[in-house]
Design a protein around this motif. Sequence first.
Motif, short mmCIF file in Angstrom:
data_model
loop_
_atom_site.label_atom_id
_atom_site.label_comp_id
_atom_site.label_asym_id
_atom_site.label_seq_id
_atom_site.Cartn_x
_atom_site.Cartn_y
_atom_site.Cartn_z
N LEU A 171 49.80 -2.44 14.63
CA LEU A 171 47.99 -2.10 14.94
C LEU A 171 47.79 -1.10 15.72
N ILE A 172 48.59 -1.26 16.58
CA ILE A 172 47.77 -1.02 18.40
C ILE A 172 48.48 0.55 18.10
N ALA A 174 49.44 2.63 14.82
CA ALA A 174 48.46 3.20 14.37
C ALA A 174 46.90 3.34 14.47
N ALA A 175 46.80 2.92 16.00
CA ALA A 175 44.98 3.60 16.23
C ALA A 175 45.32 5.06 17.06
N ARG A 176 46.30 5.15 17.31
CA ARG A 176 46.19 6.58 18.25
C ARG A 176 45.22 7.34 18.96
N ARG A 177 44.58 5.56 20.11
CA ARG A 177 43.57 5.28 20.57
C ARG A 177 44.19 4.68 21.76
N VAL A 179 43.94 1.58 23.39
CA VAL A 179 43.61 -0.11 22.39
C VAL A 179 43.74 -0.92 24.30
N ALA A 200 49.35 -0.89 24.56
CA ALA A 200 47.54 -1.18 24.40
C ALA A 200 47.61 -1.34 26.67
N ASP A 251 39.94 -4.92 21.59
CA ASP A 251 39.72 -4.52 20.45
C ASP A 251 40.33 -5.04 19.31
N ILE A 252 40.88 -5.87 20.53
CA ILE A 252 41.92 -6.77 19.41
C ILE A 252 42.16 -8.26 20.23
N LYS A 289 34.38 -0.27 17.19
CA LYS A 289 35.55 -0.48 16.26
C LYS A 289 36.47 -1.32 16.46
N ILE A 291 39.96 -4.36 15.92
CA ILE A 291 41.18 -3.96 14.81
C ILE A 291 40.86 -4.94 14.58
#
Length: 348
Positions: A171-172, A174-177, A179, A200, A251-252, A289, A291
Amino acid sequence: MKSFRDRNRDNRPRQPAKPGSGQLPRGISASPADRQEQKPAPRPLARREGPLPAERLPLILEVAPNADYALLDSGAGEKLEQYGPYRIVRPEGQAIWQRALPAKEWERADAIFTGDTDEEGIGRWRFPKTPLGETWPMKHDGIDYLGRFTSFRHVGVFPEQASHWDHIAGLIAAARRPVKVLNLFGYTGLASLVAARAGAEVTHVDASKKAIGWARENQEMAGLSDKPIRWIVEDAVKFAEREERRGSRYDIVLFDPPAYGRGPKGEVWQLFEDLPGLADLCRSILTPKPIAVVLTAYSIRASFFAIHALMRDTFAGMGGMVESGELIIREKSAGRALSTSLFSRWVA
């Protein structure tokens, strides 16, 4: 009063700790007055508006034997595991079946946990071959860390969590930002190291100073000292409450609360009473936003349907999906599955 986590499964050290600490205490040394059960005012809760998230269940997350860890065999209330170079025998109350491997394979064990196997009891390790040191090198997916023999039969890692670690890392990536991850009840830090390696910024919280020290050792051993991880020795719930007041957001969020805990002044944590407030608190400290939020519960006195319903209610109106089920380890000898814990995770 609710039981501790399954008395034959949860291997964390039992030190006096506050509710939400991630360490379950063995007892209280305070005065009789201090030992009165104390409960802080409960978090005000109201049912969230909006449609419930989609659902996926049951989801069985499986860890198979590999070069770093393997459940070699189990049965008769025990399990035979391979941790790196060592074969280890520990109690396992769920292994109510018969062993598949012959006795000679079990007799090859390098370390056997003996003594009081009750959840609150202290035991010791017996080394049939050669006395072993307190620690030894281990590895998970290329991350080096330390295994450690403790008086509470744990060795510092819960390999069934590898499914969660892989999922979070994905997930981290894939976020491409950027985190931000909050790991409550973080213990010895494998989840934090995996998340940091994936890119992250991690905040790791545990009430045990010893566990945080061990986690920092693992970070250095893994060669990840340059990664942004904040190591915080603090009560997990109180830290999260302060983050809510300060406006800090993540985010997580990962959280693995105990089934039962008692603090040094008699504070009491009970999973089924206090989990709804903690889940709501985790939602409140998410970014606009978010995750994912991942809950693990080492309590077999409930169905995963219970925490599944709680998580869906908690994240009503946020869309996404709630996936719930069990974490299992696949046995090498006969292919049987050993269930270790329940989980529920909301994914945006």
